[in-house]
Design a protein around this motif. Structure first.
Motif, PDB file in Angstrom:
ATOM      1  N   GLU A 424       0.723  -1.186  -0.092  1.00  0.00           N
ATOM      2  CA  GLU A 424       0.110  -0.015  -0.010  1.00  0.00           C
ATOM      3  C   GLU A 424       0.931   1.259  -0.161  1.00  0.00           C
ATOM      4  OE1 GLU A 424      -3.546   2.135   2.521  1.00  0.00           O
ATOM      5  OE2 GLU A 424      -2.537   0.275   3.386  1.00  0.00           O
ATOM      6  N   VAL A 425       2.116   1.368   0.916  1.00  0.00           N
ATOM      7  CA  VAL A 425       2.833   2.444   0.903  1.00  0.00           C
ATOM      8  C   VAL A 425       3.523   2.588  -0.399  1.00  0.00           C
ATOM      9  CG1 VAL A 425       4.668   3.460   2.155  1.00  0.00           C
ATOM     10  CG2 VAL A 425       2.777   2.157   3.110  1.00  0.00           C
ATOM     11  N   GLN A 426       4.120   1.262  -1.004  1.00  0.00           N
ATOM     12  CA  GLN A 426       4.785   1.219  -2.119  1.00  0.00           C
ATOM     13  C   GLN A 426       4.082   1.986  -3.263  1.00  0.00           C
ATOM     14  OE1 GLN A 426       8.276   0.065  -2.345  1.00  0.00           O
ATOM     15  NE2 GLN A 426       8.030   1.421  -4.032  1.00  0.00           N
ATOM     16  N   GLY A 427       2.795   1.546  -3.332  1.00  0.00           N
ATOM     17  CA  GLY A 427       2.069   2.335  -4.274  1.00  0.00           C
ATOM     18  C   GLY A 427       1.950   3.780  -4.275  1.00  0.00           C
ATOM     19  N   ARG A 428       1.718   4.358  -2.978  1.00  0.00           N
ATOM     20  CA  ARG A 428       1.610   5.831  -2.894  1.00  0.00           C
ATOM     21  C   ARG A 428       2.988   6.379  -3.363  1.00  0.00           C
ATOM     22  NH1 ARG A 428      -2.646   9.026  -0.785  1.00  0.00           N
ATOM     23  NH2 ARG A 428      -4.356   7.426  -0.477  1.00  0.00           N
ATOM     24  N   PHE A 429       4.148   5.613  -2.687  1.00  0.00           N
ATOM     25  CA  PHE A 429       5.270   6.222  -3.096  1.00  0.00           C
ATOM     26  C   PHE A 429       5.702   6.133  -4.437  1.00  0.00           C
ATOM     27  CE2 PHE A 429       9.856   5.615  -4.173  1.00  0.00           C
ATOM     28  CZ  PHE A 429      10.406   6.490  -3.363  1.00  0.00           C
ATOM     29  N   ASP A 430       5.264   5.209  -5.230  1.00  0.00           N
ATOM     30  CA  ASP A 430       5.480   5.112  -6.975  1.00  0.00           C
ATOM     31  C   ASP A 430       4.524   6.249  -7.526  1.00  0.00           C
ATOM     32  OD1 ASP A 430       7.047   2.893  -6.505  1.00  0.00           O
ATOM     33  OD2 ASP A 430       5.646   1.508  -7.041  1.00  0.00           O
ATOM     34  N   ALA A 431       3.409   6.430  -7.063  1.00  0.00           N
ATOM     35  CA  ALA A 431       2.663   7.534  -7.716  1.00  0.00           C
ATOM     36  C   ALA A 431       3.308   8.910  -7.620  1.00  0.00           C
ATOM     37  CB  ALA A 431       1.321   7.552  -7.034  1.00  0.00           C
ATOM     38  N   PHE A 432       3.733   9.197  -6.420  1.00  0.00           N
ATOM     39  CA  PHE A 432       4.382  10.420  -6.312  1.00  0.00           C
ATOM     40  C   PHE A 432       5.692  10.582  -6.772  1.00  0.00           C
ATOM     41  CE2 PHE A 432       1.638  11.325  -2.838  1.00  0.00           C
ATOM     42  CZ  PHE A 432       1.494  12.561  -2.497  1.00  0.00           C
ATOM     43  N   GLU A 433       6.638   9.466  -6.762  1.00  0.00           N
ATOM     44  CA  GLU A 433       7.969   9.440  -7.662  1.00  0.00           C
ATOM     45  C   GLU A 433       7.536   9.706  -9.220  1.00  0.00           C
ATOM     46  OE1 GLU A 433      11.535   8.098  -9.144  1.00  0.00           O
ATOM     47  OE2 GLU A 433       9.737   7.087  -9.578  1.00  0.00           O
ATOM     48  N   ALA A 434       6.437   9.109  -9.711  1.00  0.00           N
ATOM     49  CA  ALA A 434       6.223   9.163 -10.947  1.00  0.00           C
ATOM     50  C   ALA A 434       5.991  10.563 -11.424  1.00  0.00           C
ATOM     51  CB  ALA A 434       5.348   8.222 -11.463  1.00  0.00           C
ATOM     52  N   LEU A 435       5.286  11.096 -10.601  1.00  0.00           N
ATOM     53  CA  LEU A 435       4.914  12.506 -10.891  1.00  0.00           C
ATOM     54  C   LEU A 435       6.223  13.523 -10.880  1.00  0.00           C
ATOM     55  CD1 LEU A 435       1.586  13.096  -8.828  1.00  0.00           C
ATOM     56  CD2 LEU A 435       1.851  13.328 -11.293  1.00  0.00           C
ATOM     57  N   LEU A 436       7.066  13.236  -9.895  1.00  0.00           N
ATOM     58  CA  LEU A 436       8.370  14.136  -9.665  1.00  0.00           C
ATOM     59  C   LEU A 436       9.256  13.920 -11.043  1.00  0.00           C
ATOM     60  CD1 LEU A 436       9.740  16.046  -7.655  1.00  0.00           C
ATOM     61  CD2 LEU A 436      10.958  14.173  -6.783  1.00  0.00           C
ATOM     62  N   GLU A 437       9.379  12.522 -11.289  1.00  0.00           N
ATOM     63  CA  GLU A 437      10.413  12.099 -12.282  1.00  0.00           C
ATOM     64  C   GLU A 437       9.865  12.486 -13.647  1.00  0.00           C
ATOM     65  OE1 GLU A 437      13.061  10.729 -12.412  1.00  0.00           O
ATOM     66  OE2 GLU A 437      13.509   9.078 -10.670  1.00  0.00           O
ATOM     67  N   GLY A 438       8.490  13.083 -13.572  1.00  0.00           N
ATOM     68  CA  GLY A 438       7.850  13.528 -14.982  1.00  0.00           C
ATOM     69  C   GLY A 438       8.504  14.555 -15.548  1.00  0.00           C
ATOM     70  N   TYR A 439       9.453  15.238 -14.736  1.00  0.00           N
ATOM     71  CA  TYR A 439      10.266  16.462 -15.305  1.00  0.00           C
ATOM     72  C   TYR A 439      11.610  16.037 -15.401  1.00  0.00           C
ATOM     73  CZ  TYR A 439       6.221  19.048 -13.720  1.00  0.00           C
ATOM     74  OH  TYR A 439       4.995  19.700 -13.522  1.00  0.00           O
ATOM     75  N   HIS A 440      12.316  16.798 -16.183  1.00  0.00           N
ATOM     76  CA  HIS A 440      13.994  16.446 -16.563  1.00  0.00           C
ATOM     77  C   HIS A 440      14.776  17.365 -15.486  1.00  0.00           C
ATOM     78  CE1 HIS A 440      11.874  15.394 -20.371  1.00  0.00           C
ATOM     79  NE2 HIS A 440      12.793  14.331 -20.084  1.00  0.00           N
TER      80      HIS A 440
END
Length: 468
Positions: A424-440
């Motif tokens: 459950e926590v990993q899913g939250r982490f991955d969602a936030f991390e994907a948004l952050l990594e959406g930039y260069h």
């Protein structure tokens, strides 16, 4: 000398040592003839290298205390003149660049002792070695990535910030409250400062994602003007305000004051009947404490990464960006509250990461309230800027929650939490991390951030000598 392993740096091919030389006055360029450290160092490595440099230079080594886990805390005193600078690293374990900076500085001074003729350097390698050790397991293989940083970092709870643990007195109504240092590391830092009685204090912080800024406590506008040139010299964007104080007015571009603990908490005491010392989680800062010596203190908030495409969407306003960020922060604060309550048995207070996650909930909620107020301010209808996206979306609403989520994963795994709970926590982490990594991003490199810290300290020395 240990061979350094350089990190990749996008969009800036100029070596960090060259950037540092170009930013320094001519007379200081001979201090750094060897490349400065370009990697995160373990506590053992760093202490050994500074001790070796101290012995080579004939520096005095003073034990000023020990940590909660009984690691010795040393003050290394290079030079014998009464005019002193004081450099300390490691106030927050997830900001480890300063430890590398202290090593670079110690080794440079040992190689070029003539720089000690007019001003001395008092160095503390790491003021919170226990936290640094808890954070350093990922240092050897680190290659500059965002994800591996957030997955592995450790940052102490605010009540364990040892450079915000100085004694202070507070007048509330007709009563005077006194708070003593609560941490042995804070007490050791105070003893070291009292022994040094420095004219300049360098508090070696670094930031994560965004632009850079420097807090200046004491000193002159001339110094602030010199510091304001550093972002351009190192090709790093400057923040128009501190990340947690959007209304703060600069002393010079990218240079801001730092409030005392009474300034920070005084308005809150007027709104509550609770005992002030029940509200405070921190003591006074080492920087404000050093005003008693007439010192100027600098806190270097220099990011590891700067986004290169953090642009607002067409038609977005400041209110749009800040409301989005406020909603995200409020939602994650509520979710963390419920999650920690439901899983209290596997998140014991004895676990430092669990303590830090719980402590972060109030900060996340407070940042959400701050951004909600910003959205409703007279500036709310203004067109959103690159700086707004960088600060409010990337740093505050994505990077700061990722710290908590990464530490929460570490706490759960360390306490053998069930796979479903971790997932459950990993899913939250991955969602936030994907948004952050959406930039260069451009990863600046440890040596570039260290170079800015060194250049800031030298600017303060030059200003001190010009004033005398």
């Amino acid at each position: 000398m240990i061979q350094e392993h350089p990190f990749p740096v996008e969009a800036n091919d100029t070596p960090a040592t060259q950037l540092l030389h170009d930013a320094l006055p001519q007379r200081w360029r001979g201090l750094f003839t060897a490349p400065i450290v370009n990697r995160f160092l373990t506590s053992t490595d760093a202490e050994a290298r500074v001790q070796a440099a101290a012995r080579k230079a004939g520096a005095q080594i003073v034990t000023v205390g020990e940590s909660r886990e009984h690691r010795p805390l040393h003050l290394y005193r290079f030079g014998e003149t009464s005019r002193r600078t004081f450099w300390y690293a490691g106030p927050h374990a997830n900001e480890p660049v300063g430890v590398s900076t202290v090593v670079s500085l110690a080794e440079a001074l040992a190689a070029h002792p003539q720089y000690l003729d007019t001003i001395g350097f008092d160095l503390m390698v790491c003021v919170d070695p226990d936290s640094h050790v808890a954070n350093e397991h990922w240092f050897p293989s680190y290659a500059g990535g965002l994800r591996s940083y957030y997955e592995n970092l450790y940052r102490p709870a605010r009540s364990e910030f040892c450079d915000w643990d100085m004694p202070f007195e507070l007048e509330a109504g007709d009563t005077t409250f006194r708070r003593e240092s609560q941490l042995p590391e804070g007490d050791a830092l105070r003893k070291a400062l009292d022994l040094s009685r420095p004219q300049i204090v360098m508090s070696l912080h670094n930031a994560e994602v965004g632009g850079m800024y420097i807090h200046q406590i004491g000193g002159t506008k001339t110094l602030a003007g010199a510091l304001s040139t550093l972002p351009g010299a190192f090709t790093i964007p400057a923040e128009p305000a501190p990340i947690d104080a959007p209304g703060e007015q600069p002393v010079a571009p990218g240079v801001f004051g730092l409030p005392s603990i009474a300034d920070m908490y005084g308005p809150l005491f007027d709104l509550t009947s609770d005992h002030p010392l029940n509200i405070l989680v921190m003591g006074e800062s080492a920087m404000t404490w050093s005003l008693r010596y007439g010192a100027v203190s600098l806190v270097t908030e220099v990011p590891l990464w700067s986004p290169i495409d953090a642009l607002p969407e067409p038609g977005q306003t400041l209110a749009d960006v800040s409301t989005e960020a406020a909603d995200r922060l409020g939602e994650i604060a509520d979710w963390l509250t419920a999650f920690c309550e439901q899983n209290a048995a596997i998140l014991p207070s004895s676990d430092a990461r669990a303590r830090s996650v719980r402590d972060s909930i109030g900060m996340l909620a407070g940042l959400s309230a701050m951004l909600t107020a910003l959205a409703g301010s007279p500036d709310g209808p203004n067109p959103a800027t690159e700086e707004d996206v960088r600060r409010w979306r990337l740093m505050l609403s994505l990077s700061v929650p990722l710290r908590s989520l990464g530490m929460l994963l570490g706490a759960l795994r360390g306490n053998d939490a069930p796979d479903g709970v971790v997932g459950e926590v990993q899913g939250r982490f991955d969602a936030f991390e994907a948004l952050l990594e959406g930039y260069h991003y451009r990863f600046h490199g440890v040596d570039v951030v260290s170079g800015i810290q060194i250049a800031a300290g030298v600017a303060a020395i030059e200003n001190l000598e010009a004033e005398q």
